[in-house]
Scaffold this motif. Structure first.
Motif, PDB file in Angstrom:
ATOM      1  N   GLY A 140       7.902  -6.005   1.727  1.00 40.46           N
ATOM      2  CA  GLY A 140       8.824  -5.302   2.606  1.00 40.46           C
ATOM      3  C   GLY A 140       8.212  -4.200   3.442  1.00 40.46           C
ATOM      4  N   ARG A 141       6.909  -4.020   3.352  1.00 40.50           N
ATOM      5  CA  ARG A 141       6.231  -2.958   4.110  1.00 40.50           C
ATOM      6  C   ARG A 141       5.294  -3.585   5.138  1.00 40.50           C
ATOM      7  N   HIS A 142       5.162  -2.909   6.273  1.00 38.31           N
ATOM      8  CA  HIS A 142       4.201  -3.367   7.268  1.00 38.31           C
ATOM      9  C   HIS A 142       2.794  -3.385   6.657  1.00 38.31           C
ATOM     10  N   ALA A 143       2.027  -4.404   7.011  1.00 41.36           N
ATOM     11  CA  ALA A 143       0.656  -4.482   6.496  1.00 41.36           C
ATOM     12  C   ALA A 143      -0.159  -3.245   6.878  1.00 41.36           C
ATOM     13  N   LEU A 144       0.127  -2.653   8.027  1.00 44.46           N
ATOM     14  CA  LEU A 144      -0.620  -1.454   8.422  1.00 44.46           C
ATOM     15  C   LEU A 144      -0.345  -0.302   7.467  1.00 44.46           C
ATOM     16  N   ASP A 145       0.884  -0.182   6.974  1.00 47.45           N
ATOM     17  CA  ASP A 145       1.197   0.859   5.991  1.00 47.45           C
ATOM     18  C   ASP A 145       0.448   0.614   4.688  1.00 47.45           C
ATOM     19  N   VAL A 146       0.390  -0.648   4.274  1.00 51.04           N
ATOM     20  CA  VAL A 146      -0.329  -0.997   3.040  1.00 51.04           C
ATOM     21  C   VAL A 146      -1.817  -0.700   3.218  1.00 51.04           C
ATOM     22  N   LEU A 147      -2.349  -1.038   4.390  1.00 47.42           N
ATOM     23  CA  LEU A 147      -3.757  -0.747   4.670  1.00 47.42           C
ATOM     24  C   LEU A 147      -4.025   0.748   4.606  1.00 47.42           C
ATOM     25  N   ALA A 148      -3.160   1.536   5.234  1.00 48.13           N
ATOM     26  CA  ALA A 148      -3.377   2.990   5.258  1.00 48.13           C
ATOM     27  C   ALA A 148      -3.440   3.564   3.848  1.00 48.13           C
ATOM     28  N   ASP A 149      -2.618   3.049   2.954  1.00 46.97           N
ATOM     29  CA  ASP A 149      -2.627   3.534   1.572  1.00 46.97           C
ATOM     30  C   ASP A 149      -3.956   3.252   0.886  1.00 46.97           C
ATOM     31  N   ALA A 150      -4.638   2.172   1.312  1.00 49.44           N
ATOM     32  CA  ALA A 150      -5.869   1.757   0.647  1.00 49.44           C
ATOM     33  C   ALA A 150      -7.127   2.314   1.308  1.00 49.44           C
ATOM     34  N   LEU A 151      -6.974   2.959   2.446  1.00 54.33           N
ATOM     35  CA  LEU A 151      -8.140   3.496   3.147  1.00 54.33           C
ATOM     36  C   LEU A 151      -8.588   4.824   2.548  1.00 54.33           C
ATOM     37  N   ALA A 152      -9.887   5.060   2.597  1.00 52.05           N
ATOM     38  CA  ALA A 152     -10.419   6.360   2.193  1.00 52.05           C
ATOM     39  C   ALA A 152      -9.809   7.442   3.082  1.00 52.05           C
ATOM     40  N   PRO A 153      -9.667   8.650   2.573  1.00 53.45           N
ATOM     41  CA  PRO A 153      -8.974   9.697   3.334  1.00 53.45           C
ATOM     42  C   PRO A 153      -9.567   9.975   4.706  1.00 53.45           C
ATOM     43  N   GLU A 154     -10.877   9.747   4.857  1.00 53.06           N
ATOM     44  CA  GLU A 154     -11.508  10.092   6.127  1.00 53.06           C
ATOM     45  C   GLU A 154     -11.342   9.024   7.209  1.00 53.06           C
ATOM     46  N   VAL A 155     -10.844   7.864   6.853  1.00 56.37           N
ATOM     47  CA  VAL A 155     -10.650   6.812   7.856  1.00 56.37           C
ATOM     48  C   VAL A 155      -9.365   7.108   8.643  1.00 56.37           C
ATOM     49  N   PHE A 156      -9.496   7.222   9.942  1.00 53.26           N
ATOM     50  CA  PHE A 156      -8.342   7.592  10.766  1.00 53.26           C
ATOM     51  C   PHE A 156      -7.757   6.370  11.456  1.00 53.26           C
ATOM     52  N   LEU A 157      -6.628   6.571  12.120  1.00 55.54           N
ATOM     53  CA  LEU A 157      -5.963   5.514  12.856  1.00 55.54           C
ATOM     54  C   LEU A 157      -5.894   5.864  14.343  1.00 55.54           C
ATOM     55  N   GLU A 158      -6.121   4.863  15.159  1.00 58.57           N
ATOM     56  CA  GLU A 158      -5.765   4.931  16.568  1.00 58.57           C
ATOM     57  C   GLU A 158      -4.600   3.961  16.714  1.00 58.57           C
ATOM     58  N   VAL A 159      -3.412   4.487  16.856  1.00 55.89           N
ATOM     59  CA  VAL A 159      -2.226   3.636  16.908  1.00 55.89           C
ATOM     60  C   VAL A 159      -1.973   3.194  18.345  1.00 55.89           C
ATOM     61  N   ASP A 160      -2.016   1.891  18.530  1.00 56.18           N
ATOM     62  CA  ASP A 160      -1.617   1.324  19.807  1.00 56.18           C
ATOM     63  C   ASP A 160      -0.095   1.218  19.770  1.00 56.18           C
ATOM     64  N   THR A 161       0.547   2.135  20.450  1.00 53.33           N
ATOM     65  CA  THR A 161       2.003   2.236  20.356  1.00 53.33           C
ATOM     66  C   THR A 161       2.700   0.996  20.907  1.00 53.33           C
ATOM     67  N   TYR A 162       2.118   0.403  21.939  1.00 57.79           N
ATOM     68  CA  TYR A 162       2.716  -0.785  22.544  1.00 57.79           C
ATOM     69  C   TYR A 162       2.685  -1.962  21.578  1.00 57.79           C
ATOM     70  N   TRP A 163       1.520  -2.231  20.996  1.00 50.14           N
ATOM     71  CA  TRP A 163       1.409  -3.356  20.076  1.00 50.14           C
ATOM     72  C   TRP A 163       2.203  -3.108  18.797  1.00 50.14           C
TER      73      TRP A 163
END
Length: 247
Positions: A140-163
């Motif tokens: 029930g969660r977006h895969a990107l949310d699941v990925l963020a939970d598993a990333l090391a704290p220093e890994v950042f996101l560049e969110v493509d708002t359109y996609w």
């Protein structure tokens, strides 16, 4: 000091292939203060000289080479030459990996390993989404949310708002959930339909001001994936619109 508006150079890839330096001059003349290259291994020293002469900051660089078999050290060297300490993986990972929890874990492990190598070179690693990381749901969660939970704290996101919108996300909520990771936003507009052209920011269906307000500290990077008109003119009109919005 506020971050200057940036442009992802992939937007003008055809024009850059013909005359990179002329494109950079045009973008600087429009008012852009920062650029985001997408081919960091392509003459980084020459690119840096022109950018410096024009007063353009390299805010980050897309580095798909990191997941396409190129020795990471070679990529990190190029980023150092370009003058940025932010490397972003913008693709190159099979979409199917985001369909399952095990696949997402493999992606996270891969990114975390690259982030460790990057950190040793004084570089931060980020990840850029497309639509599939939002379309795929895991429990029930977006895969990107699941990925963020598993990333090391220093890994950042560049969110493509359109996609993210195309993928079905509530984009402002997504940005607020990951406020501690979102460093850059790709800002674009259009009908939010796969395969359709982007349009001048502010003239399509995307509620751009709402998205930007949800991540006020993120670096704003204007991009066109596809453009049915002159892309440099469209970038100029997009710049004027985004520059007119509050920070």
């Amino acid at each position: 000091m506020s971050k200057p508006l940036a442009v992802q150079l992939y937007s003008a890839r055809d024009q850059i292939a013909e005359d990179r330096d002329a494109v950079l001059r045009r973008l600087a003349g429009i008012g852009f203060g920062a650029v985001e290259p997408f081919q960091p291994l392509n003459d980084p020293a020459g690119f840096r000289k022109v950018a410096d002469d024009l007063g353009l900051t390299v805010c980050a660089a897309h580095a798909a080479d990191l997941v396409q078999g190129v020795e990471p050290a070679k990529v990190f060297d190029a980023l150092g030459t370009l003058g940025t300490d932010q490397a972003i993986v913008p693709g190159g990972i099979p979409r199917a990996e985001f369909a399952t929890a095990d696949g997402v874990k493999r992606v996270a492990d891969r990114l975390n390993g690259l982030a460790e190598q990057a950190r040793a070179r004084g570089i931060s690693l980020g990840y850029h989404n497309h639509e599939h990381e939002l379309e795929y749901l895991i429990d029930g969660r977006h895969a990107l949310d699941v990925l963020a939970d598993a990333l090391a704290p220093e890994v950042f996101l560049e969110v493509d708002t359109y996609w993210a919108a195309v993928g079905g996300a509530d984009v402002p909520a997504l940005l607020r959930r990951h406020a501690d990771r979102v460093r850059l936003l790709h800002v674009k507009d259009g009908p939010a339909v796969v395969g359709e052209h982007n349009v001048v920011v502010g003239s399509g269906s995307v509620p751009v001001p709402e998205y930007l307000a949800a991540a006020p500290d993120a670096w704003r990077v204007i991009e066109f994936d596809r453009c049915a008109t002159d892309v440099l003119d469209a970038l100029e009109a997009s710049y004027r619109y985004v520059a007119s919005l509050p920070r």
